[in-house]
Write an enzyme that holds these catalytic residues in place. Structure first.
Site, mmCIF file in Angstrom:
data_model
loop_
_atom_site.group_PDB
_atom_site.id
_atom_site.type_symbol
_atom_site.label_atom_id
_atom_site.label_comp_id
_atom_site.label_asym_id
_atom_site.label_seq_id
_atom_site.Cartn_x
_atom_site.Cartn_y
_atom_site.Cartn_z
ATOM 1 N N ARG A 1 -1.196 -1.855 -19.007
ATOM 2 C CA ARG A 1 -2.462 -1.124 -18.991
ATOM 3 C C ARG A 1 -2.413 -0.071 -17.896
ATOM 4 O O ARG A 1 -2.071 -0.369 -16.756
ATOM 5 C CB ARG A 1 -3.637 -2.063 -18.708
ATOM 6 C CG ARG A 1 -3.760 -3.208 -19.667
ATOM 7 C CD ARG A 1 -5.109 -3.868 -19.576
ATOM 8 N NE ARG A 1 -6.076 -3.088 -20.312
ATOM 9 C CZ ARG A 1 -6.165 -3.082 -21.643
ATOM 10 N NH1 ARG A 1 -5.388 -3.854 -22.373
ATOM 11 N NH2 ARG A 1 -7.052 -2.337 -22.233
ATOM 12 N N TYR B 1 0.857 -1.194 0.000
ATOM 13 C CA TYR B 1 0.000 0.000 0.000
ATOM 14 C C TYR B 1 0.882 1.228 0.000
ATOM 15 O O TYR B 1 1.834 1.313 0.782
ATOM 16 C CB TYR B 1 -0.922 0.027 1.227
ATOM 17 C CG TYR B 1 -2.354 -0.195 0.832
ATOM 18 C CD1 TYR B 1 -2.964 0.688 -0.063
ATOM 19 C CD2 TYR B 1 -3.093 -1.260 1.321
ATOM 20 C CE1 TYR B 1 -4.278 0.485 -0.463
ATOM 21 C CE2 TYR B 1 -4.401 -1.466 0.919
ATOM 22 C CZ TYR B 1 -4.989 -0.583 0.024
ATOM 23 O OH TYR B 1 -6.267 -0.783 -0.374
ATOM 24 N N LYS C 1 -1.432 1.634 -25.338
ATOM 25 C CA LYS C 1 -1.754 1.616 -26.779
ATOM 26 C C LYS C 1 -0.453 1.810 -27.563
ATOM 27 O O LYS C 1 0.404 0.921 -27.518
ATOM 28 C CB LYS C 1 -2.808 2.685 -27.077
ATOM 29 C CG LYS C 1 -4.128 2.452 -26.336
ATOM 30 C CD LYS C 1 -5.195 3.428 -26.775
ATOM 31 C CE LYS C 1 -6.522 3.138 -26.109
ATOM 32 N NZ LYS C 1 -6.724 3.848 -24.838
ATOM 33 N N GLU D 1 -0.506 4.773 -0.509
ATOM 34 C CA GLU D 1 -1.334 5.968 -0.751
ATOM 35 C C GLU D 1 -0.494 7.211 -0.524
ATOM 36 O O GLU D 1 0.236 7.314 0.457
ATOM 37 C CB GLU D 1 -2.563 5.946 0.152
ATOM 38 C CG GLU D 1 -3.581 4.918 -0.333
ATOM 39 C CD GLU D 1 -4.779 4.779 0.595
ATOM 40 O OE1 GLU D 1 -4.766 5.372 1.681
ATOM 41 O OE2 GLU D 1 -5.718 4.063 0.223
ATOM 42 N N ASP E 1 -6.392 14.555 -24.695
ATOM 43 C CA ASP E 1 -6.343 13.134 -24.345
ATOM 44 C C ASP E 1 -5.671 12.433 -25.525
ATOM 45 O O ASP E 1 -6.292 12.233 -26.576
ATOM 46 C CB ASP E 1 -7.769 12.623 -24.125
ATOM 47 C CG ASP E 1 -7.822 11.117 -23.911
ATOM 48 O OD1 ASP E 1 -6.798 10.444 -24.102
ATOM 49 O OD2 ASP E 1 -8.912 10.615 -23.571
ATOM 50 N N THR F 1 -3.349 6.911 -22.048
ATOM 51 C CA THR F 1 -3.168 5.567 -21.523
ATOM 52 C C THR F 1 -1.707 5.199 -21.782
ATOM 53 O O THR F 1 -1.000 5.906 -22.504
ATOM 54 C CB THR F 1 -4.057 4.534 -22.252
ATOM 55 O OG1 THR F 1 -3.825 4.674 -23.651
ATOM 56 C CG2 THR F 1 -5.524 4.762 -21.964
HETATM 57 N N1 DSN Z 1 -11.366 1.321 -25.560
HETATM 58 C C1 DSN Z 1 -10.364 2.183 -26.124
HETATM 59 C C2 DSN Z 1 -10.282 2.051 -27.597
HETATM 60 O O1 DSN Z 1 -10.445 0.953 -28.095
HETATM 61 O O2 DSN Z 1 -10.010 3.015 -28.284
HETATM 62 C C3 DSN Z 1 -10.526 3.592 -25.741
HETATM 63 O O3 DSN Z 1 -10.524 3.677 -24.364
#
Ligand code: DSN
Length: 425
Positions: free
Chosen positions: A227, A47, A221, A49, A192, A218
């Site tokens: 993730r 933990y 990707k 925090e 974003d 994120t």
């Molecule tokens: N689910 C994602 C995508 O496939 O673009 C976006 O969060």
């Protein structure tokens, strides 16, 4: 303790699925083995925090070092002065940005989900659309962001925040133009960059940090990490909007965002995932990753050209990035049917609404295709034609089980050239 064979067998089955199929979901990728290894390690037991040096628990000296390294590497990638690596996902990162900037009921402007936007950019089904007053801009008939509409709505509605970013938009963004529009009403510009982040990191697309106040992404990707989510500021600033912390104090933007992540929207950070993020950030700083970014764009453009030469209608007639959106109406197909049939041939992609779609989001008129994952597997421009030809054969023989069987076998054979995690046996 007895090993849970049932679950480990399913994980093995998923490895085989990933190995034998063609992965074209634009938001997916394959991390390095060391990124995956880090996620299965002991910081998961801790933990922590708070933030490095300011935790609510003892024994955080080691995870402090891990998290500090992650922050420093991320700042270097995007030339930033501040970063938060704790968001568990992109949606969590965006939730924290909303919490830092907006009060319930205030207005913001984001790209419509049906035009390529994201759930957290104001979908009525999402916290962003339920808690705040969501207004939307779209794309033109040509499939390009409608900057004029964005300006008209901004001037008329004076939103507190404008979000730029998308989940299904293949062109680069004019961040400078959006900032100029936002400045007319003093709106916060929030980018974003979850989808194109890896291409921005390698300098292959416009730099949002030059013009946007806050940037989120994120990490899994095009950044090819575990993730997770991140939030960044190129320059920290005393917020000119008079935003206050829960105690009513004016604070620097970085401090408001830190508070919005923890304790605002999350509890304990996932330090094992932060360790994996740090590893992936180290990989992104390598020359290999620059070459990877270039290859993604070359592959996407070759694939787009190949689809168009077969009469497929690409929204905006091409791509600047890692993905493309195809309107299947001229082929008398729905996105749903295409996705389901290609799945049977072990070619994975997703149905997607296209701009001005007349079908529901469950059916859709389009498909979204991205090349980050196949590029990680080692595919080059010449392999794009092979894949498009297989996809085309399935789509043009949509109810023919023989064709699907043949293509599935071809896919399995084809993918043997691109080994995935051979170390896993
Ligand atoms: N689910 C994602 C995508 O496939 O673009 C976006 O969060």
């Amino acid at each position: 303790m007895q090993k849970d064979i049932l679950i480990f067998n399913l994980i093995r089955k998923e490895l085989d699925r990933q190995r034998n199929g063609i992965e074209l979901i634009a938001s997916e990728n394959f991390t390095s083995l060391q990124v995956m290894e880090a996620m299965g390690t002991v910081p998961t037991n801790k933990y922590a925090e708070g933030y490095p040096g300011k935790r609510y628990y003892g024994g955080c000296e080691v995870v402090d070092e891990i998290e500090t390294l992650a922050i420093e590497r991320l700042k270097k990638i995007f030339n930033c002065s501040w970063a938060n690596v704790q968001p568990h996902s992109g949606a969590q990162a965006n939730g924290a940005v909303f919490l830092a900037v907006m009060k319930p009921g205030e207005k913001f402007l984001g790209l419509d989900l049906s035009m390529g936007g994201h759930l957290t950019h104001g979908s009525p089904a999402n916290f962003s659309g339920k808690t705040y007053q969501a207004l939307h801009y779209g794309v033109t008939q040509e499939g390009i962001i409608d900057y004029e509409q964005l300006e008209v709505k901004t001037l008329a509605e004076k939103p507190k925040m404008i979000i730029c970013g998308a989940s299904a938009y293949s062109r680069d963004w004019d961040y400078k133009r959006i900032r100029t529009i936002a400045d007319e009403v003093g709106a916060v510009v929030f980018a974003d960059i979850a989808h194109p982040a890896g291409l921005i990191a390698t300098g292959l697309l416009n730099d949002p940090f030059e013009h946007c106040h806050i940037v989120s992404s994120t990490t899994h990707k095009t950044l090819r990490g575990p993730r997770g989510g991140i939030i960044m500021l190129r320059h920290d600033f005393e917020n000119p909007w008079g935003l206050k912390d829960p105690k009513g104090n004016l604070r620097m933007m970085s401090s408001l965002l830190d508070l919005a992540v923890f304790p605002g929207t999350q509890g304990g950070p996932l330090e094992h995932v932060i360790a994996a993020k740090a590893i992936s950030f180290g990989e992104i700083l390598s020359d290999d990753f620059k070459a990877y970014g270039k290859q993604i764009i070359n592959n996407a453009q070759a694939m787009a050209k190949s689809f168009m030469s077969r009469g497929y209608h690409l929204i905006s007639k091409g791509t600047d990035s890692h993905l493309m959106l195809i309107d299947l109406r001229n082929k008398n197909l729905t996105g749903k049917k295409a996705q389901e049939t290609l799945d049977k041939a072990h070619i994975t992609l997703n149905k997607n609404s296209v701009p001005f779609d007349d079908k529901s989001p469950f059916v859709t008129s389009g498909i979204r295709i991205g090349v980050p994952a196949v590029t990680t597997r080692g595919m080059k421009v010449e392999h794009m034609e092979t894949m498009v030809s297989m996809i085309d054969r399935v789509l043009m023989n949509i109810d023919d089980e023989n064709t699907i069987d043949l293509v599935r076998n071809e896919v399995k054979e084809f993918m043997k050239q691109f080994p995935l995690y051979p170390e896993l046996g």
